[in-house]
Design a protein around this motif. Sequence first.
Motif, PDB file in Angstrom:
ATOM      1  N   PHE A 100       0.866  -1.163   0.000  1.00  0.00           N
ATOM      2  CA  PHE A 100       0.000   0.000   0.000  1.00  0.00           C
ATOM      3  C   PHE A 100       0.908   1.220   0.000  1.00  0.00           C
ATOM      4  O   PHE A 100       1.834   1.306   0.812  1.00  0.00           O
ATOM      5  N   THR A 157       0.845   5.345   0.341  1.00  0.00           N
ATOM      6  CA  THR A 157       0.090   6.556   0.660  1.00  0.00           C
ATOM      7  C   THR A 157       0.774   7.725  -0.032  1.00  0.00           C
ATOM      8  O   THR A 157       1.980   7.922   0.131  1.00  0.00           O
ATOM      9  N   VAL A 200      -4.581   6.290  -1.166  1.00  0.00           N
ATOM     10  CA  VAL A 200      -3.902   5.008  -0.998  1.00  0.00           C
ATOM     11  C   VAL A 200      -3.942   4.272  -2.333  1.00  0.00           C
ATOM     12  O   VAL A 200      -4.987   4.209  -2.988  1.00  0.00           O
ATOM     13  N   LEU A 251      -2.859   0.480  -3.917  1.00  0.00           N
ATOM     14  CA  LEU A 251      -2.347  -0.870  -3.713  1.00  0.00           C
ATOM     15  C   LEU A 251      -1.623  -1.270  -4.980  1.00  0.00           C
ATOM     16  O   LEU A 251      -2.207  -1.263  -6.068  1.00  0.00           O
ATOM     17  N   SER A 279      -7.729   4.161  -3.812  1.00  0.00           N
ATOM     18  CA  SER A 279      -8.746   4.609  -2.853  1.00  0.00           C
ATOM     19  C   SER A 279      -9.337   5.928  -3.330  1.00  0.00           C
ATOM     20  O   SER A 279      -8.870   6.529  -4.297  1.00  0.00           O
ATOM     21  N   CYS A 326      -6.275   7.590   5.365  1.00  0.00           N
ATOM     22  CA  CYS A 326      -5.554   6.587   4.580  1.00  0.00           C
ATOM     23  C   CYS A 326      -5.261   5.343   5.421  1.00  0.00           C
ATOM     24  O   CYS A 326      -5.409   4.219   4.953  1.00  0.00           O
ATOM     25  N   LYS A 327      -4.868   5.554   6.662  1.00  0.00           N
ATOM     26  CA  LYS A 327      -4.592   4.428   7.554  1.00  0.00           C
ATOM     27  C   LYS A 327      -5.857   3.597   7.770  1.00  0.00           C
ATOM     28  O   LYS A 327      -5.826   2.366   7.718  1.00  0.00           O
ATOM     29  N   ILE A 350      -6.658   1.594   4.583  1.00  0.00           N
ATOM     30  CA  ILE A 350      -5.809   0.412   4.427  1.00  0.00           C
ATOM     31  C   ILE A 350      -6.351  -0.748   5.255  1.00  0.00           C
ATOM     32  O   ILE A 350      -6.435  -1.883   4.775  1.00  0.00           O
ATOM     33  N   ARG A 368      -7.755  -4.300   3.729  1.00  0.00           N
ATOM     34  CA  ARG A 368      -7.262  -5.609   4.168  1.00  0.00           C
ATOM     35  C   ARG A 368      -8.430  -6.548   4.504  1.00  0.00           C
ATOM     36  O   ARG A 368      -8.408  -7.717   4.166  1.00  0.00           O
ATOM     37  N   VAL A 422       3.287  -1.211   3.983  1.00  0.00           N
ATOM     38  CA  VAL A 422       2.765   0.144   3.823  1.00  0.00           C
ATOM     39  C   VAL A 422       3.947   1.082   3.621  1.00  0.00           C
ATOM     40  O   VAL A 422       4.888   1.077   4.394  1.00  0.00           O
TER      41      VAL A 422
END
Length: 109
Positions: free
Chosen positions: A4, A6, A16, A18, A29, A38-39, A42, A46, A105
């Motif tokens: 991932f 950012t 984000v 992938l 995203s 963003c966190k 992610i 997942r 990440v």
Amino acid sequence: MGKFVTTKKPCGKYQVILKSKAGNILLLSSEYTAKISCKKTIELLRIYSQDADKYQKKTTVDWEFYFYLKSKNGQTIGTSPKYLSTFSREQVIERIKKTAPLADVEDLS
């Protein structure tokens, strides 16, 4: 394994991406004004990447194939690039299912 990434766009928003091990974009995203989003995205990617029912497959008027990855409340958390065949789209979905849970990440923002 993929990762991932950012990023911070020129407009100041965060996103984000992938990516596969080869660096190909698998999923994008939405754009966010706060980096913390963003966190959270992610973590959602997942989780929901493992549920086949969360992939909403679409076709453009030009017969390009893509998909959205949706959360349990129906919100879009990721969008794929466009593909020339349904086979390619299905391959990417399977790659995401394998990549997302263990992806590293990288913060480039």
